[in-house]
Design a protein around this motif. Structure first.
Motif, PDB file in Angstrom:
ATOM      1  N   ILE A 291      26.839 131.373 -83.117  1.00 10.04           N
ATOM      2  CA  ILE A 291      26.472 132.513 -83.964  1.00 10.04           C
ATOM      3  C   ILE A 291      25.848 132.012 -85.264  1.00 10.04           C
ATOM      4  CG2 ILE A 291      27.367 134.481 -85.268  1.00 10.04           C
ATOM      5  CD1 ILE A 291      29.555 134.753 -83.145  1.00 10.04           C
ATOM      6  N   VAL A 307      32.608 138.090 -75.895  1.00 12.30           N
ATOM      7  CA  VAL A 307      33.062 137.124 -76.893  1.00 12.30           C
ATOM      8  C   VAL A 307      34.552 137.383 -77.093  1.00 12.30           C
ATOM      9  CG1 VAL A 307      32.780 136.247 -79.239  1.00 12.30           C
ATOM     10  CG2 VAL A 307      30.799 137.149 -77.997  1.00 12.30           C
ATOM     11  N   GLN A 342      31.094 142.445 -76.713  1.00 11.06           N
ATOM     12  CA  GLN A 342      29.938 141.936 -75.987  1.00 11.06           C
ATOM     13  C   GLN A 342      29.003 141.199 -76.951  1.00 11.06           C
ATOM     14  OE1 GLN A 342      31.564 142.499 -72.873  1.00 11.06           O
ATOM     15  NE2 GLN A 342      29.405 142.187 -72.411  1.00 11.06           N
ATOM     16  N   TRP A 343      28.435 140.087 -76.492  1.00  5.48           N
ATOM     17  CA  TRP A 343      27.580 139.257 -77.325  1.00  5.48           C
ATOM     18  C   TRP A 343      26.412 140.055 -77.911  1.00  5.48           C
ATOM     19  CZ3 TRP A 343      27.054 134.715 -79.778  1.00  5.48           C
ATOM     20  CH2 TRP A 343      25.768 134.328 -80.153  1.00  5.48           C
ATOM     21  N   ASN A 344      25.712 140.798 -77.069  1.00 12.29           N
ATOM     22  CA  ASN A 344      24.553 141.545 -77.564  1.00 12.29           C
ATOM     23  C   ASN A 344      24.961 142.618 -78.572  1.00 12.29           C
ATOM     24  OD1 ASN A 344      22.564 140.112 -76.219  1.00 12.29           O
ATOM     25  ND2 ASN A 344      22.641 141.408 -74.403  1.00 12.29           N
TER      26      ASN A 344
END
Length: 390
Positions: A291, A307, A342-344
């Motif tokens: 990140i 994540v 969620q990553w996005n």
């Protein structure tokens, strides 16, 4: 006592503490292997190339270690040994033990004498807002060293302490995610070996061992989909950095000791983050270095994967709560967050705070990262330098 509701623990039947069947966040990581295909191939190629180290051979437990006269699980202990009290997880574990039990906790600490050791423990607890004068009398500093035979204690002190202590909490470890196995062996492997030897001295003492979900390689995740507590990490050859290798070997030592009669409970942790209320953490978890790298470059990896963020207070509360339940002794528990981000979605949140981030495929992101003029100063530089195939 019941496990806290701040997150979720998974027992041998794969159900959460509430009885609801859920999948740990890590299972979603490889639901679609698209971005990770290249990584998997690297791991397969790395099989058996761990500088000539035979990890299963490293996990052999000396034949002289045996366990007799086991302290009954239902017995209420009065004296405990804790390793790792001057660390992050260890500090919260110590505070929780002192808050939720009547234990006197003997803390193994590197120090010249008990007074210096007590001061180190106190300063560490103070740094997290966990210290109070009322708990000081139940903390006993034991100057020693996890990396040395008999935990750095004289034979007399080792034997005397082994007769006093009734339960062991082993959270001490050297956490360096990209360090080679050889540099971590003394603390993480030999230290666990000596803790097991301590557990066998005199009356057998139950052991609560803090492990990591990293003992399951990416290949294990592909095969298992959802690693359960009853699953065995099979592909140790695909653990391509020293930290998960050392924790895999240490866990195998604990499992071997369990087969010989040691009441050993294993807690596999996910990505540990700050306190659930304050958010405070003294370090940047390795899992968040990507990140930071994205923020520095302006490019984010485009992927739809979770994540896992597990608050440190949930971990300490869960370990202590489970260790107090006789029926939980001798099991494996995965301590993870049941609501992974969620990553996005995380990337979108960062954009909402004004960060300019362009989402691109992993391969493009990696190439841009390696060509960046400040690459050598970035958090992931060491990882890519050691493993350029990634």
């Amino acid at each position: 006592a019941a496990a806290p509701r701040a997150g979720v623990t998974y027992g041998g039947n794969g159900e959460s503490a509430s009885g609801e069947s859920r999948e740990p966040a890590t299972s979603e990581l490889l639901r679609s292997a698209g971005d990770f295909t290249q990584i998997i191939e690297v791991l397969r190629q790395a099989a058996g190339t761990q500088n000539g180290i035979d990890l299963p051979d490293e996990a052999r437990l000396d034949d002289s270690v045996s366990f007799d006269e086991v302290i009954p699980p239902a017995a209420v202990p009065k004296q405990a040994l804790l390793t790792g009290a001057t660390g992050y997880i260890g500090a919260f574990l110590l505070a929780e033990l002192l808050d939720k039990t009547e234990l006197t906790v003997h803390c193994l600490v590197r120090a010249a004498n008990p007074a210096d050791g007590k001061q180190r423990i106190r300063q560490n607890l103070q740094s997290f807002g966990l210290w109070s004068e009322s708990i000081g009398s139940r903390i006993v500093a034991v100057p020693g060293d996890l990396t040395k035979p008999r935990l750095g204690l004289s034979k007399t002190r080792f034997d005397r302490l082994s007769r006093q202590v009734e339960v062991i909490y082993h959270s001490g470890a050297e956490v360096k995610f990209v360090a080679p196995y050889e540099s971590l062996r003394n603390a993480n492997v030999d230290g666990t070996r000596e803790v097991i030897r301590f557990a066998s001295a005199g009356r057998t003492k139950p052991l609560h061992y803090v492990s990591t979900l990293a003992v399951f390689s990416l290949i294990d995740h592909l095969e298992l989909k959802v690693p359960r507590e009853t699953d065995v990490p099979r592909h140790h050859e695909a653990l391509f950095t020293g930290y998960p290798q050392s924790k895999w070997v240490a866990e195998q030592l604990v499992l071997n000791a369990r087969e010989r009669g040691l009441p050993a409970t294993i807690y596999r942790l996910g990505l540990i983050t700050g306190h659930s209320k304050t958010g405070f953490s003294p370090f940047t978890p390795f899992g968040f270095r990507d990140i930071l790298t994205c923020l520095q470059t302006g490019f984010a990896i485009d992927r739809d994967s979770p994540v896992d963020m597990t608050p440190v207070d949930f971990v300490s509360e869960s370990v202590v709560a489970l260790s107090q339940r006789a029926r939980s002794i001798g099991g494996n528990y995965h301590l993870v967050n049941e609501h992974p981000l969620q990553w996005n979605q995380l990337v979108d949140w960062l954009r909402s705070y004004g960060f300019q981030l362009e989402s691109i495929p992993y391969g493009d992101w990696r190439n841009k990262l390696k060509r960046h003029p400040d690459f050598a100063k970035m958090p992931l530089y060491e990882l890519f330098s050691l493993y350029p195939q990634l």
